[in-house]
Design a protein around this motif. Sequence first.
Motif, PDB file in Angstrom:
ATOM      1  N   GLY A  71       0.836  -1.206   0.000  1.00  8.96           N
ATOM      2  CA  GLY A  71       0.000   0.000   0.000  1.00  8.96           C
ATOM      3  C   GLY A  71       0.869   1.253   0.000  1.00  8.96           C
ATOM      4  O   GLY A  71       1.865   1.320   0.724  1.00  8.96           O
ATOM      5  N   ILE A  72       0.452   2.228  -0.788  1.00  7.93           N
ATOM      6  CA  ILE A  72       1.264   3.430  -0.976  1.00  7.93           C
ATOM      7  C   ILE A  72       1.485   4.196   0.322  1.00  7.93           C
ATOM      8  O   ILE A  72       2.578   4.670   0.610  1.00  7.93           O
ATOM      9  CB  ILE A  72       0.605   4.370  -2.016  1.00  7.93           C
ATOM     10  CG1 ILE A  72       0.529   3.680  -3.372  1.00  7.93           C
ATOM     11  CG2 ILE A  72       1.361   5.673  -2.142  1.00  7.93           C
ATOM     12  CD1 ILE A  72       1.857   3.266  -3.918  1.00  7.93           C
ATOM     13  N   GLY A  73       0.426   4.301   1.137  1.00  7.40           N
ATOM     14  CA  GLY A  73       0.543   5.039   2.392  1.00  7.40           C
ATOM     15  C   GLY A  73       1.664   4.480   3.260  1.00  7.40           C
ATOM     16  O   GLY A  73       2.486   5.226   3.800  1.00  7.40           O
ATOM     17  N   ASN A  74       1.725   3.150   3.377  1.00  7.70           N
ATOM     18  CA  ASN A  74       2.753   2.520   4.203  1.00  7.70           C
ATOM     19  C   ASN A  74       4.147   2.648   3.584  1.00  7.70           C
ATOM     20  O   ASN A  74       5.132   2.806   4.305  1.00  7.70           O
ATOM     21  CB  ASN A  74       2.426   1.041   4.429  1.00  7.70           C
ATOM     22  CG  ASN A  74       1.173   0.860   5.259  1.00  7.70           C
ATOM     23  OD1 ASN A  74       0.703   1.798   5.888  1.00  7.70           O
ATOM     24  ND2 ASN A  74       0.617  -0.335   5.237  1.00  7.70           N
ATOM     25  N   ILE A  75       4.208   2.577   2.277  1.00 10.07           N
ATOM     26  CA  ILE A  75       5.504   2.703   1.608  1.00 10.07           C
ATOM     27  C   ILE A  75       6.070   4.109   1.837  1.00 10.07           C
ATOM     28  O   ILE A  75       7.239   4.285   2.173  1.00 10.07           O
ATOM     29  CB  ILE A  75       5.376   2.406   0.093  1.00 10.07           C
ATOM     30  CG1 ILE A  75       4.990   0.928  -0.115  1.00 10.07           C
ATOM     31  CG2 ILE A  75       6.669   2.723  -0.642  1.00 10.07           C
ATOM     32  CD1 ILE A  75       4.517   0.590  -1.501  1.00 10.07           C
ATOM     33  N   ILE A  76       5.211   5.109   1.682  1.00  7.90           N
ATOM     34  CA  ILE A  76       5.657   6.488   1.892  1.00  7.90           C
ATOM     35  C   ILE A  76       6.074   6.701   3.345  1.00  7.90           C
ATOM     36  O   ILE A  76       7.115   7.286   3.637  1.00  7.90           O
ATOM     37  CB  ILE A  76       4.556   7.504   1.496  1.00  7.90           C
ATOM     38  CG1 ILE A  76       4.353   7.466  -0.023  1.00  7.90           C
ATOM     39  CG2 ILE A  76       4.898   8.914   1.957  1.00  7.90           C
ATOM     40  CD1 ILE A  76       3.256   8.365  -0.532  1.00  7.90           C
ATOM     41  N   MET A  77       5.273   6.154   4.273  1.00  6.88           N
ATOM     42  CA  MET A  77       5.615   6.318   5.686  1.00  6.88           C
ATOM     43  C   MET A  77       6.932   5.609   6.018  1.00  6.88           C
ATOM     44  O   MET A  77       7.755   6.131   6.775  1.00  6.88           O
ATOM     45  CB  MET A  77       4.490   5.800   6.580  1.00  6.88           C
ATOM     46  CG  MET A  77       4.714   6.151   8.034  1.00  6.88           C
ATOM     47  SD  MET A  77       3.296   5.827   9.084  1.00  6.88           S
ATOM     48  CE  MET A  77       2.266   7.222   8.714  1.00  6.88           C
ATOM     49  N   GLY A  78       7.139   4.442   5.432  1.00  2.71           N
ATOM     50  CA  GLY A  78       8.387   3.712   5.628  1.00  2.71           C
ATOM     51  C   GLY A  78       9.584   4.554   5.221  1.00  2.71           C
ATOM     52  O   GLY A  78      10.604   4.595   5.904  1.00  2.71           O
ATOM     53  N   LYS A  79       9.428   5.256   4.108  1.00  8.64           N
ATOM     54  CA  LYS A  79      10.513   6.114   3.636  1.00  8.64           C
ATOM     55  C   LYS A  79      10.718   7.304   4.549  1.00  8.64           C
ATOM     56  O   LYS A  79      11.842   7.677   4.867  1.00  8.64           O
ATOM     57  CB  LYS A  79      10.206   6.609   2.221  1.00  8.64           C
ATOM     58  CG  LYS A  79      10.371   5.526   1.176  1.00  8.64           C
ATOM     59  CD  LYS A  79      10.507   6.133  -0.205  1.00  8.64           C
ATOM     60  CE  LYS A  79      11.018   5.087  -1.166  1.00  8.64           C
ATOM     61  NZ  LYS A  79      11.642   5.676  -2.342  1.00  8.64           N
TER      62      LYS A  79
END
Lengths: 161, 150
Positions: A71-79
């Motif tokens: 999911g994009i939200g989690n990927i962005i937050m991971g970064k």
Amino acid sequence: MIFVTTSKGLFFKRMIKAIDTLSEKYSLYMIVQGGYEYHPESEKIKYYTTLPRDEFERYFDQADLVISHAGIGNIIMGKQKCKPLIIVPRLKKFGEHHNDHQLEIAKKLEDQRGFKVIYNVDELDSMEVLSFSEKPAKEDVEGKKAIIQEVRAFCSNVLQQ
Amino acid sequence: MRKKKVFLVSDPGGHLSELLVLAEAFDENWQKTYLTFPENYAILENCYYFKRSKWILLDILIFGFRIFWLLLIKRPDVVVSTGSYIGMIAIALAKIFLRVPCIFMECSAQVYTPSKTGRIVYHFTDLFLVQWEDLLPKYGDKAKYVGGVI
């Protein structure tokens, strides 16, 4: 602590079952946001259907490793938070999503720092995977900057007319 | 000086994460108004929340009236969206009836395949961004790639 997160929508049973088994097998402490009601076998799992935003972020901060659907939200937050992320894309063939866009984004992440992509959940059962600790590069600042620049330029252009 | 107004419209989740990136383009000279669903738990200032029912067509109708009303009373200078259909409604109404300049950005989840929303709003937008070069050939000349957030 390992933080496992997947969104509401369709139940991502394949991933949740797999991490439940692993938590039991290796006695791993996990916080899980599974999106659906579920009763884990492992006593080491603290399971939530959904978490309020602030608690979600707190667990994300505390985690040594995050396991997530693509999911994009989690990927962005991971970064943003520089967290090692294991990505398990939802697949259409198992009825986990309406289409295979998570597979597309996962493929793109394969060669990025800080991401490990797992397609077959059996591959999660390895100490190399579960102790994955490579941190992602800070957000793709260049790409983000360029987008913001483009939007600003557009706005000042149209509003002058 | 009057503050300029921007409507920022999208679904929650990943769409909203990317909408918040676009929101950074608008500084303190702008008044930002968000239109989204309450499912994200994010605390947004100046936000109108919409509630989904089981019937998507009914939703489109109800959201359409509410968004149109908001457009009329607020008169935004620009409308921005990252999808899904709530953004499509806002962009279509703003463009057709009020000639407001509209910006749409495809989410980074669309790598090779355009989204349904993207395909439709392409015709109503003045700035149309994609986040992967691989997606450019699927759209016309208007589509632009300058980078991605992922």
